[in-house]
Scaffold this motif. Structure first.
Motif, PDB file in Angstrom:
ATOM      1  N   ASN A  35       0.860  -1.184   0.000  1.00  0.00           N
ATOM      2  CA  ASN A  35       0.000   0.000   0.000  1.00  0.00           C
ATOM      3  C   ASN A  35       0.893   1.229   0.000  1.00  0.00           C
ATOM      4  O   ASN A  35       1.760   1.383   0.883  1.00  0.00           O
ATOM      5  N   VAL A  36       0.697   2.078  -0.996  1.00  0.00           N
ATOM      6  CA  VAL A  36       1.559   3.241  -1.174  1.00  0.00           C
ATOM      7  C   VAL A  36       0.733   4.524  -1.090  1.00  0.00           C
ATOM      8  O   VAL A  36      -0.320   4.642  -1.724  1.00  0.00           O
ATOM      9  N   GLU A  37       1.222   5.463  -0.299  1.00  0.00           N
ATOM     10  CA  GLU A  37       0.592   6.782  -0.197  1.00  0.00           C
ATOM     11  C   GLU A  37       1.676   7.844  -0.285  1.00  0.00           C
ATOM     12  O   GLU A  37       2.742   7.712   0.340  1.00  0.00           O
ATOM     13  N   ASP A  38       1.429   8.874  -1.078  1.00  0.00           N
ATOM     14  CA  ASP A  38       2.408   9.960  -1.250  1.00  0.00           C
ATOM     15  C   ASP A  38       3.769   9.414  -1.652  1.00  0.00           C
ATOM     16  O   ASP A  38       4.812   9.858  -1.167  1.00  0.00           O
ATOM     17  N   ASN A  39       3.726   8.396  -2.529  1.00  0.00           N
ATOM     18  CA  ASN A  39       4.941   7.779  -3.081  1.00  0.00           C
ATOM     19  C   ASN A  39       5.806   7.092  -2.017  1.00  0.00           C
ATOM     20  O   ASN A  39       7.005   6.899  -2.201  1.00  0.00           O
ATOM     21  N   LYS A  40       5.178   6.672  -0.905  1.00  0.00           N
ATOM     22  CA  LYS A  40       5.887   5.955   0.147  1.00  0.00           C
ATOM     23  C   LYS A  40       5.102   4.716   0.553  1.00  0.00           C
ATOM     24  O   LYS A  40       3.870   4.726   0.571  1.00  0.00           O
ATOM     25  N   ILE A  41       5.831   3.660   0.884  1.00  0.00           N
ATOM     26  CA  ILE A  41       5.203   2.422   1.342  1.00  0.00           C
ATOM     27  C   ILE A  41       4.693   2.626   2.766  1.00  0.00           C
ATOM     28  O   ILE A  41       5.471   3.007   3.659  1.00  0.00           O
ATOM     29  N   VAL A  42       3.402   2.384   2.975  1.00  0.00           N
ATOM     30  CA  VAL A  42       2.835   2.545   4.319  1.00  0.00           C
ATOM     31  C   VAL A  42       2.527   1.202   4.975  1.00  0.00           C
ATOM     32  O   VAL A  42       2.455   1.108   6.199  1.00  0.00           O
ATOM     33  N   SER A  43       2.340   0.158   4.154  1.00  0.00           N
ATOM     34  CA  SER A  43       2.103  -1.175   4.703  1.00  0.00           C
ATOM     35  C   SER A  43       2.283  -2.215   3.597  1.00  0.00           C
ATOM     36  O   SER A  43       2.330  -1.870   2.412  1.00  0.00           O
ATOM     37  N   ALA A  44       2.406  -3.479   4.001  1.00  0.00           N
ATOM     38  CA  ALA A  44       2.571  -4.555   3.022  1.00  0.00           C
ATOM     39  C   ALA A  44       2.083  -5.854   3.621  1.00  0.00           C
ATOM     40  O   ALA A  44       2.149  -6.063   4.841  1.00  0.00           O
ATOM     41  N   GLU A  45       1.562  -6.722   2.785  1.00  0.00           N
ATOM     42  CA  GLU A  45       1.116  -8.035   3.235  1.00  0.00           C
ATOM     43  C   GLU A  45       1.297  -9.034   2.103  1.00  0.00           C
ATOM     44  O   GLU A  45       1.300  -8.670   0.918  1.00  0.00           O
ATOM     45  N   LEU A  62       9.249   3.314  -7.194  1.00  0.00           N
ATOM     46  CA  LEU A  62       8.766   4.617  -6.701  1.00  0.00           C
ATOM     47  C   LEU A  62       9.766   5.733  -7.000  1.00  0.00           C
ATOM     48  O   LEU A  62       9.390   6.891  -7.159  1.00  0.00           O
ATOM     49  N   ASP A  63      11.055   5.352  -7.097  1.00  0.00           N
ATOM     50  CA  ASP A  63      12.091   6.329  -7.421  1.00  0.00           C
ATOM     51  C   ASP A  63      12.278   6.499  -8.930  1.00  0.00           C
ATOM     52  O   ASP A  63      13.146   7.248  -9.369  1.00  0.00           O
ATOM     53  N   GLY A  64      11.461   5.768  -9.705  1.00  0.00           N
ATOM     54  CA  GLY A  64      11.557   5.869 -11.161  1.00  0.00           C
ATOM     55  C   GLY A  64      12.762   5.186 -11.753  1.00  0.00           C
ATOM     56  O   GLY A  64      13.212   5.527 -12.857  1.00  0.00           O
ATOM     57  N   LYS A  65      13.291   4.182 -11.064  1.00  0.00           N
ATOM     58  CA  LYS A  65      14.522   3.531 -11.507  1.00  0.00           C
ATOM     59  C   LYS A  65      14.304   2.164 -12.165  1.00  0.00           C
ATOM     60  O   LYS A  65      15.267   1.501 -12.547  1.00  0.00           O
ATOM     61  N   THR A  99      12.124  -7.862  -2.901  1.00  0.00           N
ATOM     62  CA  THR A  99      10.873  -7.227  -3.317  1.00  0.00           C
ATOM     63  C   THR A  99      10.727  -5.809  -2.763  1.00  0.00           C
ATOM     64  O   THR A  99      10.228  -4.920  -3.455  1.00  0.00           O
ATOM     65  N   ASP A 100      11.139  -5.585  -1.508  1.00  0.00           N
ATOM     66  CA  ASP A 100      11.053  -4.238  -0.935  1.00  0.00           C
ATOM     67  C   ASP A 100      11.899  -3.265  -1.746  1.00  0.00           C
ATOM     68  O   ASP A 100      11.479  -2.137  -2.042  1.00  0.00           O
ATOM     69  N   ASP A 101      13.118  -3.712  -2.096  1.00  0.00           N
ATOM     70  CA  ASP A 101      14.015  -2.852  -2.874  1.00  0.00           C
ATOM     71  C   ASP A 101      13.427  -2.565  -4.253  1.00  0.00           C
ATOM     72  O   ASP A 101      13.582  -1.460  -4.788  1.00  0.00           O
ATOM     73  N   ALA A 102      12.761  -3.583  -4.834  1.00  0.00           N
ATOM     74  CA  ALA A 102      12.174  -3.408  -6.161  1.00  0.00           C
ATOM     75  C   ALA A 102      11.086  -2.335  -6.145  1.00  0.00           C
ATOM     76  O   ALA A 102      11.002  -1.500  -7.052  1.00  0.00           O
ATOM     77  N   VAL A 103      10.252  -2.359  -5.108  1.00  0.00           N
ATOM     78  CA  VAL A 103       9.183  -1.359  -5.015  1.00  0.00           C
ATOM     79  C   VAL A 103       9.776   0.031  -4.799  1.00  0.00           C
ATOM     80  O   VAL A 103       9.325   1.013  -5.406  1.00  0.00           O
ATOM     81  N   GLU A 104      10.783   0.131  -3.943  1.00  0.00           N
ATOM     82  CA  GLU A 104      11.425   1.425  -3.710  1.00  0.00           C
ATOM     83  C   GLU A 104      12.030   1.962  -5.014  1.00  0.00           C
ATOM     84  O   GLU A 104      11.935   3.155  -5.317  1.00  0.00           O
ATOM     85  N   ALA A 105      12.640   1.055  -5.802  1.00  0.00           N
ATOM     86  CA  ALA A 105      13.225   1.467  -7.080  1.00  0.00           C
ATOM     87  C   ALA A 105      12.150   1.944  -8.042  1.00  0.00           C
ATOM     88  O   ALA A 105      12.338   2.918  -8.780  1.00  0.00           O
TER      89      ALA A 105
END
Length: 304
Positions: free
Chosen positions: A26-36, A96-99, A88-94
């Motif tokens: 779950n992403v809000e304001d381009n940040k991960i707020v929760s995951a399941e 969101l960073d447009g990478k 997977t966490d790193d992939a989502v962060e990448a």
């Protein structure tokens, strides 16, 4: 916004259609707020798009993916990014960073299939959990995955490990033996080396990694435990079905290798391990599963 990633033990699972779990962020304001973690409950391939759409997922991150699945995702309005590997966490962060850059359709299930239609009979689906079955055909060839390389399937677009030869096309000769000295495969006997891109999952892991630091003309001997080769035997890949539910199985015998077809008509090999008057037990494990393997490897050529 929800982002789904094909998931296995914290890593991006490399075949969208076969993933048993998604990690939903779950992403809000381009940040991960929760995951399941969400189980697919046996759903596969194109049907996974509907599962994701029903969960309000807007973006999918995955490794390999086929054209049918891509079409289903696009129809459901889900953006996808393929060719991704690693945490997977790193992939989502990448993302969101447009990478992250998608490689598009990068998995062709027909590349490694064999034509066994003459031995086929009837149409049904592969579903070992509910006693389902597949199209049953004779296995007249070695099948996909003979030797050290295996079928390959869908490969990541980033290296699995580091090494001097990683990312380069390597040609190697090899001889494979069991611990008792029995030769199970040899490129020398065929008179032609095998060619693959090192570090990209095209070969079994132990073989692939052994080549990573070799020099042209060098020979090495490696011993691989099952976890570095074709894995341990999976009890869940051994299943029993009613003979009447699997047309053609009445003519099969124990130890015979045949092909079933999955829901989408793709063949996969199984071995008959037991048969009674009313049921037949099939083993879908790779024939080398659970076995330690030894290889003599000679690096013949490297191409950048």
């Amino acid at each position: 916004m929800k982002i789904a990633v094909t998931y296995e033990n914290g890593q991006v699972f490399q075949h969208f259609g076969h993933t048993s779990e998604f990690k939903i962020y779950n992403v809000e304001d381009n940040k991960i707020v929760s995951a399941e973690v969400m189980n697919t409950n046996g759903t596969g391939h194109e049907a996974l798009a509907t599962l994701l759409a029903d969960s309000d997922v807007k973006v999918l991150i995955c490794g390999g993916i086929g054209g049918g699945a891509v079409a289903a995702l696009e129809e459901s309005g889900i953006e996808y990014v393929s060719g991704v590997s690693g945490n997977t966490d790193d992939a989502v962060e990448a993302y969101l960073d447009g990478k992250l850059t998608s490689t598009g359709v990068n998995c062709d299930h027909h590349d490694h299939e064999h034509d066994h239609e003459e031995g086929g009979c009837g149409h049904c689906h592969d579903d070992s959990e509910e006693g389902g079955c597949g199209n049953c055909g004779d296995d007249d060839s070695e099948g996909c995955g003979g030797g050290c390389g295996g079928c390959g399937g869908c490969h990541p677009t980033t290296p699995l490990f580091e090494g001097t030869n990683v990312g380069k096309t390597c040609s190697t000769h090899y001889k494979g033996t069991f611990d008792d000295g029995t030769v199970f495969d040899s490129s020398y006997d065929r008179g032609e080396p095998i060619q693959f891109v090192c570090g990209m999952g095209m070969m079994i892991h132990g073989f692939d990694k052994a080549v990573a630091e070799m020099k042209v003309g060098e020979k090495v001997n490696v011993h691989l435990e099952p976890n570095e080769a074709y894995g341990e035997v999976d009890p869940e890949a051994i299943f029993t079905v009613e003979i009447e539910e699997l047309p053609g199985s009445e003519n099969l015998t124990v130890d015979q290798r045949v092909y079933l077809q999955d829901t989408f008509g793709r063949p996969f090999p199984v071995k008959v391990v037991e048969k009674t008057e009313k049921t037949i037990t099939l083993d879908a494990n790779h024939e080398m599963a659970g076995k330690a393997l030894n290889f003599e490897i000679e690096l013949v050529e490297i191409k950048d």
